[in-house]
Motif scaffolding. Structure first.
Motif, PDB file in Angstrom:
ATOM      1  N   HIS A   1       0.816  -1.225   0.000  1.00 22.39           N
ATOM      2  CA  HIS A   1       0.000   0.000   0.000  1.00 22.39           C
ATOM      3  C   HIS A   1       0.842   1.263   0.000  1.00 22.39           C
ATOM      4  N   TRP A   2       1.986   1.221   0.666  1.00 24.89           N
ATOM      5  CA  TRP A   2       2.807   2.413   0.908  1.00 24.89           C
ATOM      6  C   TRP A   2       4.162   2.216   0.245  1.00 24.89           C
ATOM      7  N   ALA A   3       4.695   3.286  -0.356  1.00 18.88           N
ATOM      8  CA  ALA A   3       6.011   3.186  -0.989  1.00 18.88           C
ATOM      9  C   ALA A   3       6.682   4.541  -0.972  1.00 18.88           C
ATOM     10  N   ARG A   4       8.001   4.542  -1.036  1.00 16.09           N
ATOM     11  CA  ARG A   4       8.731   5.795  -1.184  1.00 16.09           C
ATOM     12  C   ARG A   4       9.868   5.623  -2.177  1.00 16.09           C
ATOM     13  N   VAL A   5      10.137   6.698  -2.906  1.00 14.00           N
ATOM     14  CA  VAL A   5      11.222   6.743  -3.886  1.00 14.00           C
ATOM     15  C   VAL A   5      11.862   8.119  -3.778  1.00 14.00           C
TER      16      VAL A   5
ATOM     17  N   LEU B   1      22.614   8.759   8.746  1.00 14.59           N
ATOM     18  CA  LEU B   1      22.425  10.065   9.375  1.00 14.59           C
ATOM     19  C   LEU B   1      22.770  11.220   8.448  1.00 14.59           C
ATOM     20  N   ALA B   2      23.726  11.023   7.545  1.00 13.42           N
ATOM     21  CA  ALA B   2      24.080  12.098   6.625  1.00 13.42           C
ATOM     22  C   ALA B   2      22.862  12.524   5.815  1.00 13.42           C
ATOM     23  N   SER B   3      22.088  11.549   5.324  1.00 14.16           N
ATOM     24  CA  SER B   3      20.880  11.863   4.567  1.00 14.16           C
ATOM     25  C   SER B   3      19.750  12.335   5.466  1.00 14.16           C
ATOM     26  N   TRP B   4      19.534  11.627   6.567  1.00 14.96           N
ATOM     27  CA  TRP B   4      18.409  11.949   7.437  1.00 14.96           C
ATOM     28  C   TRP B   4      18.537  13.324   8.086  1.00 14.96           C
ATOM     29  N   LEU B   5      19.764  13.730   8.451  1.00 10.16           N
ATOM     30  CA  LEU B   5      19.940  14.936   9.254  1.00 10.16           C
ATOM     31  C   LEU B   5      20.785  16.023   8.596  1.00 10.16           C
ATOM     32  N   GLY B   6      21.703  15.652   7.710  1.00 15.38           N
ATOM     33  CA  GLY B   6      22.673  16.617   7.238  1.00 15.38           C
ATOM     34  C   GLY B   6      22.391  17.259   5.895  1.00 15.38           C
ATOM     35  N   ASN B   7      21.569  16.638   5.057  1.00 17.60           N
ATOM     36  CA  ASN B   7      21.455  17.052   3.667  1.00 17.60           C
ATOM     37  C   ASN B   7      20.091  17.647   3.329  1.00 17.60           C
ATOM     38  N   CYS B   8      20.057  18.352   2.199  1.00 17.98           N
ATOM     39  CA  CYS B   8      18.798  18.614   1.503  1.00 17.98           C
ATOM     40  C   CYS B   8      18.471  17.367   0.685  1.00 17.98           C
ATOM     41  N   GLU B   9      17.325  16.778   0.917  1.00 16.66           N
ATOM     42  CA  GLU B   9      16.907  15.557   0.215  1.00 16.66           C
ATOM     43  C   GLU B   9      15.477  15.740  -0.271  1.00 16.66           C
ATOM     44  N   MET B  10      15.062  14.861  -1.187  1.00 15.09           N
ATOM     45  CA  MET B  10      13.668  14.872  -1.596  1.00 15.09           C
ATOM     46  C   MET B  10      13.211  13.452  -1.938  1.00 15.09           C
ATOM     47  N   ASP B  11      12.045  13.101  -1.384  1.00 13.29           N
ATOM     48  CA  ASP B  11      11.428  11.803  -1.636  1.00 13.29           C
ATOM     49  C   ASP B  11       9.936  12.004  -1.840  1.00 13.29           C
ATOM     50  N   VAL B  12       9.328  11.093  -2.576  1.00 17.08           N
ATOM     51  CA  VAL B  12       7.867  11.032  -2.623  1.00 17.08           C
ATOM     52  C   VAL B  12       7.431   9.795  -1.854  1.00 17.08           C
ATOM     53  N   VAL B  13       6.453   9.976  -0.993  1.00 20.42           N
ATOM     54  CA  VAL B  13       5.873   8.898  -0.208  1.00 20.42           C
ATOM     55  C   VAL B  13       4.473   8.657  -0.755  1.00 20.42           C
ATOM     56  N   VAL B  14       4.289   7.516  -1.380  1.00 21.69           N
ATOM     57  CA  VAL B  14       3.084   7.242  -2.169  1.00 21.69           C
ATOM     58  C   VAL B  14       2.164   6.292  -1.409  1.00 21.69           C
ATOM     59  N   GLU B  15       0.882   6.620  -1.348  1.00 23.20           N
ATOM     60  CA  GLU B  15      -0.128   5.746  -0.767  1.00 23.20           C
ATOM     61  C   GLU B  15      -1.077   5.334  -1.880  1.00 23.20           C
ATOM     62  N   ASP B  16      -0.720   4.241  -2.546  1.00 26.92           N
ATOM     63  CA  ASP B  16      -1.469   3.809  -3.719  1.00 26.92           C
ATOM     64  C   ASP B  16      -1.179   2.331  -3.948  1.00 26.92           C
ATOM     65  N   GLU B  17      -2.191   1.494  -3.905  1.00 31.26           N
ATOM     66  CA  GLU B  17      -1.970   0.050  -4.001  1.00 31.26           C
ATOM     67  C   GLU B  17      -1.418  -0.386  -5.355  1.00 31.26           C
TER      68      GLU B  17
ATOM     69  N   PHE C   1       0.523   1.226  -7.412  1.00 33.73           N
ATOM     70  CA  PHE C   1       1.931   1.612  -7.466  1.00 33.73           C
ATOM     71  C   PHE C   1       2.766   0.748  -6.526  1.00 33.73           C
ATOM     72  N   ALA C   2       2.258   0.491  -5.319  1.00 34.04           N
ATOM     73  CA  ALA C   2       2.996  -0.331  -4.363  1.00 34.04           C
ATOM     74  C   ALA C   2       3.169  -1.755  -4.884  1.00 34.04           C
ATOM     75  N   ARG C   3       2.140  -2.295  -5.533  1.00 36.74           N
ATOM     76  CA  ARG C   3       2.273  -3.647  -6.099  1.00 36.74           C
ATOM     77  C   ARG C   3       3.350  -3.672  -7.185  1.00 36.74           C
ATOM     78  N   LEU C   4       3.398  -2.619  -8.003  1.00 34.36           N
ATOM     79  CA  LEU C   4       4.440  -2.530  -9.027  1.00 34.36           C
ATOM     80  C   LEU C   4       5.822  -2.451  -8.378  1.00 34.36           C
ATOM     81  N   MET C   5       5.933  -1.719  -7.287  1.00 36.17           N
ATOM     82  CA  MET C   5       7.206  -1.642  -6.573  1.00 36.17           C
ATOM     83  C   MET C   5       7.610  -3.009  -6.015  1.00 36.17           C
TER      84      MET C   5
END
Length: 482
Positions: A326-330, A337-353, A355-359
């Motif tokens: 049901h849930w996915a992120r890309v 920690l470098a990504s979680w706390l130190g950087n500018c990052e961007m992700d999409v968090v998708v709630e779509d069955e 798309f999740a099945r395709l993932m």
């Protein structure tokens, strides 16, 4: 009979408040609301991502926003540079952000000057400054594109020939994942670009940015755009929350895994509770020592039932997750920690069955080219077509900086645990602690015979920091006086 008929209705009635509560929790954790009315397209590797990017860029009428951690001066980089210059000369407003560390040694000043001379507005994120001694620790690790407020891309791919591969030399392309989105979410991607753009100079005029409330819906997919900036940890909170809420399966892909103690415990707790937790990571590395550091974190996960797989190709660079169908992120955020706390990052968090099945299907396909890591070497599973490699497959490209950061965090975590005794060290970490001890002992002996080797660098560093603080204080005082 009547009770049996009413049961599904009661279940649905019970699910609605739970989903509402989960939506609230994710919105608060991510700092990003759920956006309805989008279409999303999964793009694998450069063979699908690069053509989609180029098509969107070539179709631009008003503006192009291009943000990427690494743009290499090679065949792939020059191809994109040519297209961006061509659009700028047509009168399209082209804005480009690259990261200083990501570009260091990978593109010359002449490369960027050519883009600027061609009409592209180029800004470099966070180059070294004498008044900010540790500012270089923050990086713009995003890989995003948006065009005319109509289409956006959020991805793990940088721009470089290693993502394309070199067929004539039998060098396979790097494995990576991205998405193309249309709908109201594009406005959020553009605003995130504008926020970083404003950090380096004049902001983008508000009239040039699309507003989400006036953007027509394009589909039925709901998603969040998690635009991380240093010290906010939005994606970290989402990753922890998903590990806590997942019920059946959580499948992760990460290029530079170095999980914190809290995240490792979250994965262990989920696996111990019967969740099918899997982690797919690269086997190839251009820094062999850091491969050891990364593997040092396997045992606690394996003992709790987490299944770990190593990719057998040239390099696995993707950062994805899929849970419970049901849930996915890309996106660009690695599990460290470098990504979680130190950087500018961007992700999409998708709630779509769908798309999740395709993932999930994509994940299972990737496992066909991976080897499972197990505690008992005699039970080690291999992919059907796997070739045995006497040495690690070496890779070359933009990942070494991220791998170095992940490895450094793993080293610091192990050494810190040895000093504070805050957790039980694993047998595999013995080599790390011994190596660190030998290195520190060698430095101690060296400094005892040659004290200036320690004193002079410390004097330089302290003087630099003091000068930076005095300069910052002077600027703040001048601003207050005015």
């Amino acid at each position: 009979m009547g009770a049996a008929v009413q049961l599904p209705n009661r279940e649905r009635a019970a699910i609605l408040p739970i989903r509402s509560l989960a939506n609230q929790a994710f919105s608060r954790a991510a700092g990003a609301p759920l956006i309805e009315g989008n279409t999303i397209r999964l793009l694998q590797d450069a063979c699908e991502n690069y053509p989609a990017w180029l098509d969107a860029i070539r179709g631009a009428k008003r503006y192009i926003h291009f943000e990427n951690y690494i743009i290499r001066e090679d065949d792939a980089g020059r191809m994109f540079a040519d297209v961006l210059v061509s659009k700028a000369q047509e009168g399209v407003r082209v804005r480009l952000i690259y990261d200083w560390m990501g570009g260091f040694g990978r593109a010359s000043r002449a490369f960027w000057n050519r883009l600027r001379a061609g009409g592209v507005e180029v800004r470099c994120y966070n180059p070294p400054r004498w008044d900010s001694p540790f500012g270089w620790l923050s990086r713009d690790h995003r890989k995003t594109i948006s065009v005319d407020g109509e289409v956006g891309f959020v991805t793990g791919l940088c721009v470089g020939q290693m993502w394309v591969g070199v067929p004539e030399k039998k060098i396979e392309p790097w494995r990576d994942t991205g998405v193309q989105v249309r709908g109201p979410s594009v406005a959020v991607i553009e605003q995130a670009f504008a926020d970083v753009w404003a950090m380096m100079g004049e902001p983008i005029p508000e009239r040039d940015l699309v507003k989400p409330d006036v953007h027509a819906q394009k589909g039925e997919t709901a998603l969040r755009v998690v635009a991380g900036v240093p010290a906010t940890a939005g994606m970290f909170r989402v990753d922890l929350l998903m590990a806590a809420l997942v019920r059946k399966r959580l499948w992760l892909v990460d290029a530079y895994y170095a999980g914190t103690t809290s995240y490792v415990q979250a994965l262990r707790a989920a696996a111990s509770d019967g969740v099918d937790v899997r982690l797919l990571v690269p086997n190839a590395t251009d820094i062999p020592l850091l491969r050891l550091l990364s593997r040092a974190g396997y045992r606690p996960l394996l003992e709790a039932g987490v299944r770990i797989f190593e990719w057998n190709g040239t390099m696995l660079h993707a950062k994805t997750a899929v849970a419970d169908g049901h849930w996915a992120r890309v996106g660009s955020t690695n599990l460290n920690l470098a990504s979680w706390l130190g950087n500018c990052e961007m992700d999409v968090v998708v709630e779509d069955e769908p798309f999740a099945r395709l993932m999930e299907q994509t994940y299972l396909q990737d496992l066909e080219n991976a080897t499972e890591v197990v505690l008992d070497a005699h039970r080690k599973l291999r992919a059907p077509n796997e070739q045995r490699h006497p040495h690690p497959i070496l890779s070359s490209g933009g990942g070494s900086g991220g791998r170095a950061a992940a490895g450094a965090l793993r080293l610091a975590n192990t050494v810190g645990a040895a000093f504070t005794n805050r957790r039980v060290l694993e047998p595999l970490e013995a080599r790390i602690t011994v190596t660190a001890g030998v290195m520190l002992l060698t430095l101690g002996i060296l400094f005892s015979f040659f004290p200036p080797l320690l004193a002079y660098p410390l004097v330089l560093v302290f003087t630099w920091i003091a000068g930076a603080l005095l300069y910052r204080g002077y600027k703040l005082y001048r601003g207050k006086a005015q």
